[in-house]
Design an enzyme around this catalytic site. Structure first.
Site, short mmCIF file in Angstrom:
data_model
loop_
_atom_site.label_atom_id
_atom_site.label_comp_id
_atom_site.label_asym_id
_atom_site.label_seq_id
_atom_site.Cartn_x
_atom_site.Cartn_y
_atom_site.Cartn_z
N ASP A 1 5.79 -10.99 2.44
CA ASP A 1 5.37 -9.95 1.49
C ASP A 1 6.55 -9.42 0.71
O ASP A 1 7.71 -9.56 1.12
CB ASP A 1 4.73 -8.78 2.25
CG ASP A 1 3.24 -8.97 2.47
OD1 ASP A 1 2.70 -9.96 1.96
OD2 ASP A 1 2.63 -8.14 3.16
N LYS B 1 2.70 -9.03 -3.76
CA LYS B 1 1.67 -8.39 -4.58
C LYS B 1 2.35 -7.22 -5.28
O LYS B 1 2.50 -6.13 -4.71
CB LYS B 1 0.51 -7.89 -3.72
CG LYS B 1 -0.27 -8.99 -3.00
CD LYS B 1 -1.43 -8.38 -2.22
CE LYS B 1 -2.28 -9.45 -1.55
NZ LYS B 1 -1.59 -10.07 -0.40
N GLY C 1 6.06 -3.09 7.42
CA GLY C 1 5.32 -2.18 8.30
C GLY C 1 4.64 -2.91 9.43
O GLY C 1 5.23 -3.75 10.10
N MET D 1 0.77 4.20 -1.38
CA MET D 1 0.41 3.73 -2.73
C MET D 1 -0.10 4.88 -3.60
O MET D 1 -1.05 4.73 -4.37
CB MET D 1 -0.65 2.62 -2.63
CG MET D 1 -0.15 1.38 -1.92
SD MET D 1 -1.42 0.13 -1.64
CE MET D 1 -2.17 0.76 -0.12
N GLY E 1 12.14 4.17 1.74
CA GLY E 1 12.42 4.73 3.05
C GLY E 1 13.12 3.76 3.99
O GLY E 1 12.76 2.58 4.06
#
Length: 410
Positions: free
Chosen positions: A193, A215, A247, A330, A359
């Site tokens: 990702d 994405k 995550g 988001m 973060g």
């Protein structure tokens, strides 16, 4: 002469430990992990050993050592602080041809206990000439190399098969789990990702195929259906595939969809949870999502569509009435509509808000505002995704931490 190294299967076999101090405290857990039936002979034991005895994992004979205690043992550990006792234990063991480890004298000991470690199915044992500190240092270096892939974990006969859904954590490559890093080092194909820790990808072997499954908001986009197809396709070719996500795979990561796609095709799946950003990123900004007397609940919300959108399943009125912490994912590009909705539904416009961009990374930055001012502040600061929004009084706790720290600076 150099010792002959051997791995012992101790499951169901009696091991005698003479002594109940700190040395015994270090050695007994490893013996239990190997399945040994441990008997301690000592007039006293440490609190940690007492817990193991109370739980029935260890047998304790609360008395001094006496001749005959070695009978029936497969292995003996002489761990007292009395050299004469250790010598007597070792002598009895030698006479009865039972291996004995003396904690006080490596030269007089018939056997040594190595500094040991385990990474997946790999056991590491280091003796270093009987020097325990040096052995532990070498052990730590080897174990760390196995964990981070410095030692090539892909060269083995029992490599995993199928697909591993690996949570990469909130961004800092040091926050991926040990298990996640192990599997990444064994991958033939990595489907990554945009929010996966990029530094980890630079460590991959040159022959690992890397597929970008990013994405990007309002940018290039690889459809989820195509990602599912890629996972199945490569796994069916006998290649071990790691799907590396930011995550946690199952927290807004579509890990469930990918697991179902693999299950339908008979592809085995390993799931490795990751440190999830809704908790880790606030923590990196010194904000706890719960705090005694402030908030005993927190809600994690994906705001990929704004309040009022027909596709949204979020109960904004209920969230506004809640006193719990809101962690919004988001949300940056819809922060104005979110703040307005929360205020309209009952949250005070003075509710503290923190927005954290990047973060856990070196580029992390945070701004503080209220529901009344957050939209303007975000626009002025040019905050862009990836960012997390924290709404609630826990933000004040982070402010208090900063104040206390500032007061202690001379």
């Amino acid at each position: 002469m150099s010792p002959y190294l051997l791995g012992l299967h101790l499951s169901g076999r009696r091991v005698l430990v003479v002594g109940g101090g700190r040395v015994a405290q270090r050695r007994v857990p490893a013996l239990l992990e190997a399945g040994a039936q441990v008997t301690i002979v000592s007039t006293s034991v440490t609190h940690a050993l007492d817990d193991l005895i109370a739980s029935g994992q260890v047998t304790w004979e609360a008395r001094p050592y006496r001749v005959g205690d070695v009978d029936g043992a497969w292995l003996v550990q002489a761990c007292t602080d009395d050299r004469a006792v250790n010598t007597a234990v070792a002598a009895e063991a030698e006479a009865k041809r039972v291996w004995c480890v003396r904690a006080d004298d490596k030269d007089a000991s018939a056997a040594w206990t190595p500094a040991s470690g385990r990474v997946a199915e790999v056991n590491v044992a280091i003796t270093a000439g009987g020097d325990p500190r040096r052995a532990a240092g070498i052990r730590d270096a080897v174990v760390e190399a196995l964990r981070d892939g410095t030692v090539d974990a892909r060269r083995n006969r029992t490599k995993p098969v199928g697909v591993a859904l690996v949570g990469g954590g909130p961004g800092d490559p040091g926050l991926i789990t040990v298990r996640g890093r192990q599997l990444l080092a064994q991958a033939d194909v990595v489907v990554a990702d945009r929010l996966a820790p990029r530094a980890l990808l630079d460590e991959l072997s040159p022959d690992v195929e890397l597929i970008d499954a990013a994405k990007i908001p309002y940018g290039r986009f690889l459809a989820q259906e195509k990602i599912n197809e890629l996972l199945v396709e490569h796994a069916k070719q006998g290649r071990f595939v790691v799907r590396l996500k930011g995550g946690d795979p199952f927290v807004f990561g579509r890990g469930g969809e990918e697991m179902l796609a693999c299950a339908r095709e008979g592809i085995p799946v390993i799931v490795v949870p990751g440190i999830t950003s809704p908790v880790a990123v606030p923590a990196a900004a010194n904000v706890p999502v719960t705090h005694r007397g402030v908030s005993q609940e927190f809600h994690v919300i994906s705001v990929h569509v704004p309040p009022g959108d027909a596709r949204s399943t979020v109960d904004w009125p209920n969230l506004a009435r809640s006193s719990g912490t809101l962690v919004l994912m988001m949300a940056v590009e819809r922060i104005g509509a979110i703040a307005e909705t929360l205020v309209q539904e009952g949250r005070s416009p003075e509710t503290p808000v923190m927005v954290v961009q990047d973060g856990t990374l070196p580029t992390q930055r945070a701004l503080q505002a209220t529901l009344a001012t957050v939209a303007e502040r975000v626009a002025e600061a040019g905050i862009r995704p990836p960012a997390i929004v924290i709404v609630g009084d826990v933000v004040k706790v982070g402010q208090e931490v900063e104040m206390v720290r500032a007061e202690r600076i001379p």
